[in-house]
Scaffold this motif. Sequence first.
Motif, short mmCIF file in Angstrom:
data_model
loop_
_atom_site.label_atom_id
_atom_site.label_comp_id
_atom_site.label_asym_id
_atom_site.label_seq_id
_atom_site.Cartn_x
_atom_site.Cartn_y
_atom_site.Cartn_z
N ALA A 116 -50.37 -45.30 46.76
CA ALA A 116 -49.75 -45.25 45.43
C ALA A 116 -48.54 -46.17 45.34
CB ALA A 116 -49.34 -43.83 45.10
N LYS A 171 -42.30 -42.18 48.34
CA LYS A 171 -42.89 -42.76 47.14
C LYS A 171 -41.93 -42.68 45.96
CE LYS A 171 -46.53 -44.17 48.96
NZ LYS A 171 -46.89 -45.60 48.91
N PHE A 194 -45.85 -42.51 42.08
CA PHE A 194 -46.37 -41.15 41.94
C PHE A 194 -45.82 -40.58 40.64
CE2 PHE A 194 -46.20 -36.55 42.38
CZ PHE A 194 -47.47 -36.27 42.85
N VAL A 204 -50.64 -42.41 40.95
CA VAL A 204 -51.32 -41.23 41.49
C VAL A 204 -50.66 -39.94 41.02
CG1 VAL A 204 -51.88 -39.97 43.62
CG2 VAL A 204 -52.18 -42.45 43.53
N LYS A 243 -51.52 -49.01 41.54
CA LYS A 243 -52.10 -47.67 41.65
C LYS A 243 -51.06 -46.59 41.32
CE LYS A 243 -55.39 -45.23 44.58
NZ LYS A 243 -56.21 -45.38 45.80
#
Length: 411
Positions: A300, A325, A303, A230, A228
Amino acid sequence: MKILVLAPDIPATSKMPGSPRLFNLCRELSRQHELFLLTYCSSGERYQSLLNDPTAAKVFSTVEILPDPPSMTWWGQQWHRLHLAASFETRFRFPEYYQGIRRRVRELCIRNRCELIYVDLLPMGQYVDPELDVPAIIDLHDSMTLMARRVLKTTSGWRQHLAIYLHLLKIQQLEGSLGREFGLVVTNSSVDEQVIGELSTGINTVTITNGVDMGYFAPDHSRVDADKIVFTGVMGYAPNEDAALFFAREIFPLILEQRPKAEFWIVGSDPTDRVKELGRMAGVHVTGKVEDVRPYLSQAAVFVCPLRYGSGVKNKILAAMAMQKPIVATSLSIDGLDLADDREVLLADEPRAFAEKVVGLLSDPKTVSRLAGNGLARVQSQYSWAAMGQALEKAIQTVMESRKSRERQAV
């Protein structure tokens, strides 16, 4: 000290869309001063969100909503154009309205015995009458001159280029005149402060960068999705829209070549039609407004911040670092922040280089841990709102002492 705060919209808390800068700086000031808020309001929902926040009542003693400008008249529009006024100026389009807002500012200052006016953003500066015997400061956040210069470099088509150039000329004039009306001009990065200083000699400026609410944005590693990616922000804001389009169209396809299960999540309110269309692409998700951005950040694996123009310090970068992140960003995205490539973030400006760095992080937990740990340590040591509030308090006291000194000399 009693302070009147002028704002272009209801200040955003950490839970609301938009920059939380004004609310958090006011929260810090309210520990020592009494604040009265005079603001426009973009929606009843936004106003209710502020009222429902338990900390808001402790920040502002009163909140008064300004009326919107009246309907445009043909003559008002021509008078506005004749003066080449900025889009947000009201004195030519709506002269009676303009004078009415100025009177309201004066009335509130007198009624509440305000000793300082704190203006948020350039458009609100027009409502402070220089003849009002109350010192005023203005927080620009970002220099609109710097923003316009950067947009001009990316613009194609002579009509759009001319429109932005004329806008730039007016904004330069407005920002260059701030020193005559305000005792202090605040920006959120040294890059923006330098531009303001170049526009007007002798202007009193200070950089107070954005902070992050580390009680709200805290690390949560319980739900990380290995594929994922983000990106967050208000997607109706042109630099964010451009960044989302740039990543989805030019970078994400390169990532899918190596990570077919990768997903790109565009998280934020007010997505434009062009951003919504991205949701039709394989692996791309457009959420629109969400109640809480933190679950998306928590999930996430990486990022991203692929901004290509804009100015000022990016709150999204600070929030992602506070949630520990790993970040891949363009060089412009970290303007004004004490961050370095391969220390707290990975930097890339070209699509293939950006894609390679994202793919690398998706398969390199050691680098993820190192970057994320360094990022968290950086925000903890340098970017708390308490520290930013102390810096603003110190700057305000300097303005007040300077005024008192001039008054003593005049006696």
